[in-house]
Design an enzyme around this catalytic site. Sequence first.
Site, PDB file in Angstrom:
ATOM      1  N   THR A   9      15.911  21.667  14.361  1.00  0.00           N
ATOM      2  CA  THR A   9      16.504  21.368  13.246  1.00  0.00           C
ATOM      3  C   THR A   9      17.598  20.395  13.539  1.00  0.00           C
ATOM      4  O   THR A   9      18.078  20.512  14.684  1.00  0.00           O
ATOM      5  CB  THR A   9      17.334  22.674  12.605  1.00  0.00           C
ATOM      6  OG1 THR A   9      18.315  23.156  13.485  1.00  0.00           O
ATOM      7  CG2 THR A   9      16.123  23.878  12.212  1.00  0.00           C
ATOM      8  N   HIS A  10      17.915  19.406  12.608  1.00  0.00           N
ATOM      9  CA  HIS A  10      18.623  18.283  13.069  1.00  0.00           C
ATOM     10  C   HIS A  10      18.097  17.643  14.273  1.00  0.00           C
ATOM     11  O   HIS A  10      18.677  16.791  15.075  1.00  0.00           O
ATOM     12  CB  HIS A  10      19.974  18.649  13.191  1.00  0.00           C
ATOM     13  CG  HIS A  10      20.590  19.578  12.179  1.00  0.00           C
ATOM     14  ND1 HIS A  10      21.422  19.117  11.258  1.00  0.00           N
ATOM     15  CD2 HIS A  10      20.660  20.922  11.806  1.00  0.00           C
ATOM     16  CE1 HIS A  10      21.902  20.046  10.298  1.00  0.00           C
ATOM     17  NE2 HIS A  10      21.390  21.160  10.811  1.00  0.00           N
ATOM     18  N   LYS A  12      -0.891  -1.244 -16.001  1.00  0.00           N
ATOM     19  CA  LYS A  12      -2.125  -1.175 -15.326  1.00  0.00           C
ATOM     20  C   LYS A  12      -2.226  -1.465 -13.595  1.00  0.00           C
ATOM     21  O   LYS A  12      -2.398  -0.884 -13.074  1.00  0.00           O
ATOM     22  CB  LYS A  12      -3.359  -2.120 -15.740  1.00  0.00           C
ATOM     23  CG  LYS A  12      -3.883  -1.559 -17.237  1.00  0.00           C
ATOM     24  CD  LYS A  12      -4.955  -2.295 -17.712  1.00  0.00           C
ATOM     25  CE  LYS A  12      -4.086  -3.450 -18.420  1.00  0.00           C
ATOM     26  NZ  LYS A  12      -3.508  -2.941 -19.685  1.00  0.00           N
ATOM     27  N   GLU A  37       3.246   4.080  10.872  1.00  0.00           N
ATOM     28  CA  GLU A  37       4.688   3.464  10.470  1.00  0.00           C
ATOM     29  C   GLU A  37       3.778   2.764   8.936  1.00  0.00           C
ATOM     30  O   GLU A  37       4.822   2.839   8.013  1.00  0.00           O
ATOM     31  CB  GLU A  37       4.831   2.435  11.382  1.00  0.00           C
ATOM     32  CG  GLU A  37       5.329   2.767  12.699  1.00  0.00           C
ATOM     33  CD  GLU A  37       5.353   1.762  13.629  1.00  0.00           C
ATOM     34  OE1 GLU A  37       5.265   0.525  13.538  1.00  0.00           O
ATOM     35  OE2 GLU A  37       5.397   2.256  14.944  1.00  0.00           O
ATOM     36  N   GLN A  85       1.846  -3.712 -21.078  1.00  0.00           N
ATOM     37  CA  GLN A  85       0.814  -4.224 -20.328  1.00  0.00           C
ATOM     38  C   GLN A  85       0.999  -4.329 -18.781  1.00  0.00           C
ATOM     39  O   GLN A  85       0.194  -4.100 -18.019  1.00  0.00           O
ATOM     40  CB  GLN A  85       0.655  -5.638 -20.727  1.00  0.00           C
ATOM     41  CG  GLN A  85      -0.387  -6.613 -19.991  1.00  0.00           C
ATOM     42  CD  GLN A  85      -0.488  -7.839 -20.378  1.00  0.00           C
ATOM     43  OE1 GLN A  85      -1.120  -8.215 -21.552  1.00  0.00           O
ATOM     44  NE2 GLN A  85      -0.039  -8.689 -19.558  1.00  0.00           N
ATOM     45  N   SER A 123      -4.846 -11.005 -18.347  1.00  0.00           N
ATOM     46  CA  SER A 123      -4.516 -10.020 -17.126  1.00  0.00           C
ATOM     47  C   SER A 123      -6.006  -9.569 -16.568  1.00  0.00           C
ATOM     48  O   SER A 123      -6.146  -8.428 -16.288  1.00  0.00           O
ATOM     49  CB  SER A 123      -3.705  -8.763 -17.363  1.00  0.00           C
ATOM     50  OG  SER A 123      -4.306  -8.382 -18.859  1.00  0.00           O
ATOM     51  N   ASN A 175       1.656   1.707  20.037  1.00  0.00           N
ATOM     52  CA  ASN A 175       2.297   1.608  18.746  1.00  0.00           C
ATOM     53  C   ASN A 175       1.536   2.406  17.847  1.00  0.00           C
ATOM     54  O   ASN A 175       0.528   2.158  17.393  1.00  0.00           O
ATOM     55  CB  ASN A 175       2.730   0.173  18.335  1.00  0.00           C
ATOM     56  CG  ASN A 175       3.568  -0.646  19.630  1.00  0.00           C
ATOM     57  OD1 ASN A 175       4.301   0.038  20.516  1.00  0.00           O
ATOM     58  ND2 ASN A 175       3.567  -1.795  19.422  1.00  0.00           N
ATOM     59  N   LYS A 200       2.493  -1.149  25.992  1.00  0.00           N
ATOM     60  CA  LYS A 200       2.740  -0.422  24.607  1.00  0.00           C
ATOM     61  C   LYS A 200       1.423   0.123  23.860  1.00  0.00           C
ATOM     62  O   LYS A 200       0.372  -0.408  23.703  1.00  0.00           O
ATOM     63  CB  LYS A 200       3.030  -1.707  23.568  1.00  0.00           C
ATOM     64  CG  LYS A 200       4.463  -2.145  23.934  1.00  0.00           C
ATOM     65  CD  LYS A 200       5.505  -0.879  23.913  1.00  0.00           C
ATOM     66  CE  LYS A 200       6.910  -1.560  22.995  1.00  0.00           C
ATOM     67  NZ  LYS A 200       6.645  -1.421  21.233  1.00  0.00           N
ATOM     68  N   ASN A 259      -5.148  -1.804 -28.986  1.00  0.00           N
ATOM     69  CA  ASN A 259      -4.249  -0.900 -28.447  1.00  0.00           C
ATOM     70  C   ASN A 259      -4.785   0.431 -28.022  1.00  0.00           C
ATOM     71  O   ASN A 259      -4.836   0.832 -26.887  1.00  0.00           O
ATOM     72  CB  ASN A 259      -2.890  -0.445 -29.160  1.00  0.00           C
ATOM     73  CG  ASN A 259      -2.342  -1.757 -29.596  1.00  0.00           C
ATOM     74  OD1 ASN A 259      -2.512  -2.945 -28.994  1.00  0.00           O
ATOM     75  ND2 ASN A 259      -1.506  -1.866 -30.974  1.00  0.00           N
ATOM     76  N   SER A 313       0.405  -4.550  22.176  1.00  0.00           N
ATOM     77  CA  SER A 313       1.459  -5.563  21.891  1.00  0.00           C
ATOM     78  C   SER A 313       1.219  -7.017  22.449  1.00  0.00           C
ATOM     79  O   SER A 313       0.500  -6.799  23.679  1.00  0.00           O
ATOM     80  CB  SER A 313       2.858  -4.963  22.654  1.00  0.00           C
ATOM     81  OG  SER A 313       3.651  -6.348  22.680  1.00  0.00           O
TER      82      SER A 313
END
Lengths: 463, 466
Positions: free
Chosen positions: A156-157, A326, A291, A323, A24, A286, A284, A111, A278
């Site tokens: 609200t909502h 990590k 996001e 293991q 690893s 964005n 656009k 360990n 875009s």
Amino acid sequence: MGDKLLGGRFVGSTDPIMEILSSSISTEQRLSEVDIQASMAYAKALEKASILTKTELEKILSGLEKISEESSKGILVMTQSDEDIQTAIERRLKELIGDIAGKLQTGRSRNEQVVTDLKLLLKSSISVISTHLLQLIKTLVERAAIEIDVIMPGYTHLQKALPIRWSQFLLSHAVALTRDSERLGEVKKRITVLPLGSGVLAGNPLEIDRELLRSELDMTSITLNSIDAISERDFVVELISVATLLMIHLSKLAEDLIIFSTTEFGFVTLSDAYSTGSSLLPQKKNPDSLELIRSKAGRVFGRLAAILMVLKGIPSTFSKDLQEDKEAVLDVVDTLTAVLQVATGVISTLQINKENMEKALTPELLSTDLALYLVRKGMPIRQAQTASGKAVHLAETKGITINNLTLEDLKSISPLFASDVSQVFSVVNSVEQYTAVGGTAKSSVTAQIEQLRELLKKQKEQA
Amino acid sequence: MAKLTNKLWGGRFSGSTDPIMEMLNSSIACDQRMSEVDIQGSMAYAKALEKAGILTKTELEKILSGLEKISEEWSKGVFVVKQSDEDIHTANERRLKELIGDIAGKLHTGRSRNDQVVTDLKLLLKSSISVISTHLLQLIKTLVERAAIEIDVIMPGYTHLQKALPIRWSQFLLSHAVALIRDSERLGEVKKRMNVLPLGSGALAGNPLEIDRELLQGSLVCQTQTNALFTSCFSAFSAVELLSVATLLMIHLSKLAEDLIIFSTAEFGFVTLSDAYSTGSSLMPQKKNPDSLELIRSKAGRVFGRLAAVLMVLKGLPSTYNKDLQEDKEAVFDVVDTLTAVLQVATGVISTLQINKENMEKALTPELLTTDLALYLVRKGMPFRQAHAASGKAVHLAETKGIAINKLTLEDLKSISPLFASDVSQVFNIVNSVEQYTAVGGTAKSSVTAQIEQLRELLKKQKEQA
């Protein structure tokens, strides 16, 4: 075969696919620095326990220092037979100082070495994450202080509810994030419990001074039970849990700002630095940064689900399953580090559009205030709400806004309406009512800002 | 079709609601257990309304006695829930109006249902956490006291479920106790944050009637207050914390269960569960299945599922209240019930199981002392790596000869390393082996005793805070 740490007993060779599965390295290279630190501390403890002479200790320490340099220069070489970072460093040490290197591992198991390294690494990772988090909170708070006079609809909502201060909105996120900061501190408390000196599972048989190890490595306490010490990964689960909840908070902030930055809402405009265009549609802009922040909640939660499933139902002490810890936790650390910085950048550079916020403060937002007006004249709230609801309905039927109803219109709903009802239709009057602690009156918002500044100061000291 | 005037938001709406929508919207079945805290919350709020001049003293008294009557009805199980009762708050308010008339309508002044719901849930969670804490501490205590009594029992310790070194059975028990104490600590941290009062946050902007939130705080025994906007979804985030703590606790219990299930196999034979926690087979007469442990282990999935559900509900929700947030209650109640049951069963299993000392002794086969052979050479000055290789050779040699490692002759050993001498026979002693591990946290008797003492101290502290 002599290089494999299990050397003595095995006389066949290992399947090369097993080697790949077992190895690893790239994740583990990050652990090289802390592994060296821990080995240096352990060597000192070995000398104190008379397992090493002073000369041997010096040789080992200077060998480890050289490896540390190589590692920071990026020239520490990993060979294919290096199962992990700990093996690689030990092999390198032997190349540098000969057989004495073989004394370093006396009484220490891989360990406990592995879990010690991880805790040391996460200790500093948490400090970094804390710093970024506090910076984000500070940005929200200071912005709230500057823009305290801006009023906008509260939802609200996602339906218009009441007028609130824009700052109240910012601070609601700040408050949630201070709890995340608090939780990080609690996790750190448990991470700084040192497992080293627990051996393979039964403890250390050479009268190693664990207090010396603790102070050398700047940890706050030592583990209580050797079996638990080498097998528990609570701190990984905790850190990823805290990270998950933090990401949920950020996903909500992202969602809010994405909605506010639509042309339909038009309350905020993101800086170009955090938007993308875009390739097809020229108009656009964005909110990709937001996001992506929102999306990372899934990744982080996935890491949580993964580690929990790994841990569920495995027997005590060490199993190779562990293991998996990590990669999971380091990915989460990296994600948080990036996301927090981007979020801070977005918040500090976005522009608010006060005119659009004002335009959105349409009269029906004050319907509740119409009800409160009647309440202050002695009407029970339930009746007042019904009356106010009727006013909304009446205005709709007449095709006008609620503040354009005549006094006769209102009196037809309740005789309690009088000419002073016009005072209701003021957004500033509206927000200023909410003076109870935590409310949206200017005094309450100012008080929140003060409290948050205090909290930030305290959290910084503990970071 | 429900009469519209009963719906709290009546005035504006002139159509009626789809009955399926009513079903989806309704949470009354689930939140009935909040009836008591809902009444407590309303009583406190009524007092604050009187102080703020919204209610007269007479009105306050009427409301309080009305609420007390409703509380009685709930505890006697005679409270009648009507179909038009959307949730517990609607139900209580409707009943109050039936009892004392229109004055009931004044109770909700300045308070929003979101406010109310969040407060109720937090109050309920607070008391649930206390109950869970108590059971958890009892489980830990059972492990610790058992460890104290059986401190002389030695058994194999495993890694990768392969025999590793001898350890004390108590060391094993205490490893679980230590993990569970951390869970107890975490529960306390969650409780601390739950001790924040949301009541007085209105729908989202705060309370407009100069309500004394400190008064509310005092009567509901909470600590501090919060930003009103943040409050509206507070309960769900509190729920996440509790569910996270619960999940990790279940992971710990699943590990304990796994260990004991393995130890209770005929092949290991280290422990025997009490019949009270086992089941037989309808087909095979010899069977004694550790079902209690299997169920404990299984519940980790259920609890984690609840956590995953709430997290997904919350992700990407816009600020303040959205109906999505209603999903938190059922998740939390299920987890609280699960933990309450599981902790008690676990305590029962631990306190009634029997250990089989002969089987543990038989399992202490000589190769467990191979590491000690290496340490023997280390103490004679050999670097550990070489000592490790040498003792690996000894294992291999014994295997080739078809004998146990402690049966190798001194010549055999000397052929591997000249450092071996006649004192090597002291290595092959189990008690000597465990007694080496004197460093803090080790398996020597002194270390184990020290752990027991520390855990007893920690238990005392935790109990005070529960």
